[in-house]
Enzyme design. Structure first.
Site, PDB file in Angstrom:
ATOM      1  N   HIS A 150       1.472   3.561  13.691  1.00  0.00           N
ATOM      2  CA  HIS A 150       2.206   2.506  14.394  1.00  0.00           C
ATOM      3  C   HIS A 150       1.254   1.504  15.034  1.00  0.00           C
ATOM      4  CE1 HIS A 150       5.486   0.688  16.733  1.00  0.00           C
ATOM      5  NE2 HIS A 150       4.593   0.597  17.695  1.00  0.00           N
ATOM      6  N   GLU A 151       0.242   2.016  15.747  1.00  0.00           N
ATOM      7  CA  GLU A 151      -0.683   1.097  16.418  1.00  0.00           C
ATOM      8  C   GLU A 151      -1.562   0.356  15.423  1.00  0.00           C
ATOM      9  OE1 GLU A 151       0.135   0.589  19.285  1.00  0.00           O
ATOM     10  OE2 GLU A 151       1.243   2.397  19.726  1.00  0.00           O
TER      11      GLU A 151
ATOM     12  N   HIS B  59       0.013  -2.660  14.018  1.00  0.00           N
ATOM     13  CA  HIS B  59      -0.064  -3.805  14.925  1.00  0.00           C
ATOM     14  C   HIS B  59      -1.262  -4.704  14.601  1.00  0.00           C
ATOM     15  CE1 HIS B  59       3.211  -3.473  17.695  1.00  0.00           C
ATOM     16  NE2 HIS B  59       2.926  -2.234  18.037  1.00  0.00           N
TER      17      HIS B  59
ATOM     18  N   GLU C 188       7.016  -5.658  17.542  1.00  0.00           N
ATOM     19  CA  GLU C 188       7.417  -4.258  17.492  1.00  0.00           C
ATOM     20  C   GLU C 188       8.404  -3.972  16.365  1.00  0.00           C
ATOM     21  OE1 GLU C 188       5.876  -2.149  19.030  1.00  0.00           O
ATOM     22  OE2 GLU C 188       5.040  -3.065  20.834  1.00  0.00           O
TER      23      GLU C 188
ATOM     24  N   TYR D 276      12.176  -2.926  19.228  1.00  0.00           N
ATOM     25  CA  TYR D 276      11.846  -1.963  18.181  1.00  0.00           C
ATOM     26  C   TYR D 276      12.975  -1.816  17.158  1.00  0.00           C
ATOM     27  CZ  TYR D 276       7.946  -0.457  21.165  1.00  0.00           C
ATOM     28  OH  TYR D 276       6.794  -0.409  21.915  1.00  0.00           O
TER      29      TYR D 276
END
Length: 651
Positions: free
Chosen positions: A381-382, A385, A404, A463
């Site tokens: 997930h990070e 980004h 997000e 999200y």
């Protein structure tokens, strides 16, 4: 008079002068053509500066002297700022994020008064002691060598310029500052709950962004960030017993050691080392430090080196998952790169620290006491980004759902690839979205991240509803167009600051369909989608199905009819304001395109060329990709209390 009016009148003056000169040419048949050409050129240049895309540039050089015994540091910062805007700038603003970690700050009050506070914060800031608070104090600030007047207002430094920065010009700011690292509460700080000494994020005086919407000098109250593109050259001097992980490329590994090189470096107790990092073309710089960091490296795709920093004191069960993490990270980066755009740097670091997971330029900080699925999940997930925010640099405070939400969409596909070996569109989060609608707490996606009334509404919007925005595009324009559009979006807008309109325009270009209505309903309002089968009845040797739009948001409609012999047929009713049709997806199912459904019409009559008795099932959107808030009325026949009934039978 506003800047826009001044700009308008200035342009009109130039145009008036040019028109007069042309008049003299016609009437007198002579003029100095050089002056005419010069004025025309000036008018054209002025028009170009006032229109089209532009972005500011800021290059940082910082030297930091860190005292780990007091958790304080002093810094020298030199910034070269390029004004690429069409505007004259008479002031600038800096973010002083650490000032948020003080009793009575805006973040403190917000965290204590919001209805559903973040459990990591609540009232913790309010009880910080003087040696536990965070601060950034400005000791001096100069512009091109001359002292400036400034004022600190919470987490914002307001600066009046001695000399305005003209369009296309550069200026240099030199600052001396000092800071104290707060006890770790939210993202930044010292001594986090896993014992990591320093999580240095949003730690330096950071110049605020100025773009087509003006200055973005928003106070820090715990949400998202926005930054200016530039190059960072950072030197950090601290006790040699610490290992530093950071954004950018280490410039002096042979002097540092600590796993960056095989060369052994002698470290005297109490002595300091200077770590020198360079991060090109980023809009942030973060670092972390700990005495117990293990530093592993692994090859990533396309020559990327992956770095992993985690504590020696982790339990063996956690360290074993960290040893498995590099393989998953490399595969994830390769998958995202192939499908959504290639990662543009040659390094990426996964660093134990922070308070959960948070993205930064060329790095992420995550908590490390996790089982494999959780550790891989937060890392993926990070890392995603790095695409949605760190390369596609949206203003995530204003477009948090593009940050997000797009991330959530890509993360879901990537995790399927890693753990299932195949990828299938999954309408995950739709149930969460429906719960938000039912709660009555939904707010429009266009709400600034800091201004949502509840954390629930923010999280579900950014999200969940943000990811559904992309998921539904697969339904509206087709899976192939959506995949092509996501890749085109990255290539067209990398290293820039795209907005929602920019994204929609890419998808329109790729699909050939008009999509402004989709943005206006899904982003700018809280209108919901709800379609149903109203009646089904025989009409001679055919069947008439009356569909109804119950919710306020219109959509193109797909109806799949399953016959008693097991065969299926799809009926497709485009939305008239789309100005076209999406391509056929499933080539194995017959598709019949029906006349467009105008959004003002509450019902639509669909004729099926078979008798009702031949029909086993009729269903609106069996793909489940449309976020219909009530699917109970989407299927015929409808089952109630184990008895089959038909909508047309109900009085």
């Amino acid at each position: 008079m506003t800047k826009r009016l001044l700009l308008y009148y200035s342009k009109q003056k130039v145009i008036t002068v040019v028109n007069k000169l042309i008049f003299y040419i016609i009437m007198n048949k002579y003029i100095i053509y050089g002056w005419l050409l010069l004025l025309i050129s000036t008018a054209q240049t002025y028009a170009q500066r006032s229109g089209g895309y532009w972005q500011q540039q800021v290059d940082y050089k910082m030297e930091i002297d860190f005292d780990a015994t007091t958790h304080r540091f002093t810094g020298k910062q030199k910034i070269v700022y390029t004004n690429n805007s069409p505007d004259e700038l008479t002031q600038v603003f800096y973010h002083l994020y650490f000032n948020a970690f003080q009793p009575g700050s805006m973040m403190d009050v917000r965290s204590r008064t919001i209805k559903d506070p973040d459990g990591r914060v609540t009232d913790r800031i309010f009880y910080l002691k003087p040696n536990e608070i965070g601060y950034q104090k400005i000791k001096s600030l100069k512009q091109d060598g001359k002292a400036l007047t400034y004022k600190v207002e919470g987490t914002i430094l307001e600066v009046k310029l001695n000399k305005a920065i003209q369009p296309g010009k550069k200026t240099t700011f030199e600052m001396e500052f000092e800071g104290q690292v707060p006890k770790q509460i939210r993202r930044s700080g010292r001594d986090n709950r896993e014992g990591v000494a320093y999580s240095m994020t949003q730690w330096y005086p950071k110049l605020a962004e100025y773009d087509h919407q003006g200055w973005h000098a928003n106070p820090y109250v715990g949400r998202e960030f926005h930054g200016v593109w530039g190059d960072f050259d950072v030197k950090i001097t601290m006790d040699s017993s610490y290992v530093i992980a950071a954004s950018g490329y280490l410039q002096n590994p042979e002097k540092i050691g600590h796993g960056y090189t095989t060369k052994k470096v002698k470290r005297d107790k109490g002595a300091k080392l200077t770590w020198h990092f360079k991060a090109p073309n980023v809009h942030d710089f973060a670092w972390a430090a700990d005495k117990e960091y293990i530093h592993d490296t692994a090859p990533g795709p396309h020559g990327v080196t992956l770095h992993f920093f985690y504590k020696k004191s982790l339990a063996d069960r956690y360290k074993s998952t960290w040893k498995k993490l590099p393989d998953y990270t490399a595969k994830a980066m390769a998958y995202v790169g192939k499908n959504f755009g290639q990662y543009p740097y040659k390094q990426y670091s996964v660093i134990q620290g922070g308070d959960g997971g948070m993205e930064y330029a060329m790095a992420t900080l995550i908590t490390g006491k996790r089982q494999l699925g959780s550790l891989v999940g937060v890392t993926v997930h990070e890392m995603v980004h790095s695409w949605y925010q760190m390369v596609l640099g949206t203003n995530e405070s204003l477009y948090s759902w593009m940050d997000e939400g797009f991330n959530t969409y890509v993360t879901n596909l990537t995790m399927q690839h890693l753990f299932r070996g195949s990828v299938k569109l999954n309408p995950s989060g739709y149930r969460s979205y429906r719960r938000l609608v039912e709660s009555g707490k939904e707010e429009a996606l266009s709400t600034h991240a800091d201004h949502f009334n509840t954390n629930l509404a923010y999280g579900a919007a950014a999200y969940t509803k943000g990811s559904i925005f992309v998921n539904q595009l697969n339904y509206i324009i087709g899976e192939e167009n959506t995949a092509k559009g996501m890749l085109e979006y990255f290539n067209a807008w990398k290293f820039k600051h795209p907005t929602d309109i920019d994204f929609v325009r890419v998808m329109e270009k790729v699909s050939g369909l008009e999509l402004d209505w989709y943005r206006e309903y899904w982003v700018l309002s809280t209108h919901t989608i709800d379609y149903g089968i109203k009646t089904v009845q025989d009409k001679g040797d055919k069947t008439e199905v009356v569909l109804e739009r119950i919710g306020k948001m219109p959509m193109p409609i797909e109806v799949v009819v399953t016959y008693n012999d097991g065969s299926k047929e799809k009926y497709y009713m485009p939305l008239r304001i789309m100005r076209g049709e999406k391509p056929q997806g499933d080539k194995n199912m017959k598709r019949t395109i029906k006349p467009d459904w105008p959004w003002t019409f509450p019902t639509y009559s669909l004729t099926i060329d078979r008798k009702r008795g031949d029909i086993a099932k009729i269903e609106i959107d069996p793909s489940l990709l449309m976020a219909d808030i009530d699917r109970k009325n989407n299927v015929y026949p409808k089952k109630i209390d184990s008895q089959t009934t038909f909508p047309s039978d109900k009085k």
